[in-house]
Design an enzyme around this catalytic site. Structure first.
Site, mmCIF file in Angstrom:
data_model
loop_
_atom_site.group_PDB
_atom_site.id
_atom_site.type_symbol
_atom_site.label_atom_id
_atom_site.label_comp_id
_atom_site.label_asym_id
_atom_site.label_seq_id
_atom_site.Cartn_x
_atom_site.Cartn_y
_atom_site.Cartn_z
ATOM 1 N N HIS A 93 -22.904 -42.611 -50.800
ATOM 2 C CA HIS A 93 -22.284 -44.001 -51.068
ATOM 3 C C HIS A 93 -21.091 -43.478 -51.646
ATOM 4 C CE1 HIS A 93 -26.399 -45.238 -50.719
ATOM 5 N NE2 HIS A 93 -26.011 -46.534 -50.680
ATOM 6 N N ASN A 94 -19.902 -44.210 -51.431
ATOM 7 C CA ASN A 94 -18.604 -44.032 -51.869
ATOM 8 C C ASN A 94 -17.763 -45.164 -51.862
ATOM 9 O OD1 ASN A 94 -16.278 -42.736 -53.015
ATOM 10 N ND2 ASN A 94 -16.000 -41.223 -51.445
#
Length: 333
Positions: A93-94
């Site tokens: 996740h970013n």
């Protein structure tokens, strides 16, 4: 999206049957033939609502080391930095978030890897001004379940989370790792999907289903479920709501916050002089207004514990969101 599709999505997220004919079992709950359930699931994939159906494993129990990492990045280099970080297969996740720390991502590395070395190498980029490692110190709740049938503003608090393993874990074998690699992939949309996965792993369907039950009892497998694309499902806003809690009240605060059904993740993480918030709660809602109303309810519940400081970090841009592939032969150390 009709009422039946919404009920189906809830079942896919919360109660996916680990049986030889799962679509038939779901159909019995919905009063639909197996073929219609399969057709609806395919349509939900085609519409982009379902991201994946598969096994969701516990990163730490598998021996991986992981952490949330917060960066303060020069605004003009944000996209460039995010793109470079995304290349690592352990980044799942970013996000760009509304805060001075404007880039937040999760990193997981396989057993035997030096996490801090990997993180330092990954974040040693032009434009990165500050790095904060925020590993989980205590887990109170984890599990995204988007309620497709009810208005999230009005959901009452649940019982405190209690998804605990029922059997002591044993060391993972080579066959376990093979089965993890197979079951973490998308479930085939056929009448007997587990038979197809079992064939890939050179075991019987009965052996595979028994193994999934064993992994769940030991805590390696958190659940087998559908993962939805939040925005496509109507949940257009998500907020990382963080709270400054006294150390001697953190366990009670975590139980209280985790009991809100709108909270998908609830953790204790470390603090820094420039980051005083040690309780993290993730909330998904159909609007920013709904997120704020949920935030107010959590704040009210935490107030008797002396919690008065908080920060809400809303997602501005999603750079990456995908599952880590455990024990993949191409995984980077």
């Amino acid at each position: 999206m009709n009422t039946t599709s919404r009920k189906l999505l809830n079942l896919l997220q919360w109660a996916f049957p680990l049986s030889g004919r799962p679509w038939k079992t779901l159909g019995e709950k919905l009063d639909l033939p197996e073929s219609e359930v399969l057709a609806q699931v395919r349509a939900l994939y085609d519409d982009g609502v379902i991201r994946q159906i598969g096994a969701i494993f516990d990163t730490r129990r598998l021996g991986y080391t992981s952490a949330l990492i917060a960066l303060r990045v020069e605004a003009s280099r944000l996209d460039e930095v995010a793109c470079a970080i995304n290349r690592h297969p352990g980044v799942s996740h970013n996000y760009q978030r509304e805060h001075d720390f404007n880039l937040w991502f999760t990193l997981a590395v396989p057993p035997g890897s030096d996490f801090e070395t990997v993180a330092e190498r990954l974040t040693d980029l032009p434009g990165v001004e500050r790095v904060r490692l925020l590993p989980t110190l205590r887990l109170f709740k984890i599990g995204v379940r988007l309620d497709m049938e009810r208005d999230e503003k009005h959901l009452d608090r649940d019982q405190a989370p209690s998804d605990l393993p029922t059997r002591p874990p044993r060391p993972l074998t080579l066959q376990d790792k093979t089965l993890i690699r197979v079951t973490q992939e998308d479930l085939p949309l056929v009448e007997e999907p587990f038979a197809q996965l079992a064939e890939q792993a050179a075991v019987t369907q009965e052996q595979l289903l028994a193994w999934l039950a064993e992994m769940q009892a030991m805590g390696y497998l958190r659940r087998f479920a559908a993962i939805l694309r939040h925005r496509k499902a109507g949940f257009t806003d998500n907020g990382m709501l963080t709270w400054c809690v006294r150390e001697d009240r953190i366990e009670e605060a975590g139980r209280i916050a985790g009991a809100f059904p709108q909270v998908s993740h609830c953790y204790q993480r470390p603090t820094y002089p420039d980051w005083p918030y040690n309780l993290f709660t993730m909330v998904h809602a159909r609007s920013r207004e709904n997120c704020e109303r949920i935030r107010e309810r959590i704040a009210e519940a935490l107030r008797p514990l002396g919690v008065s400081r908080s920060a809400a970090l809303y997602t501005l841009k999603e750079y990456k969101k995908e599952r880590v592939k455990y024990f993949a032969e191409t995984a980077e150390a």
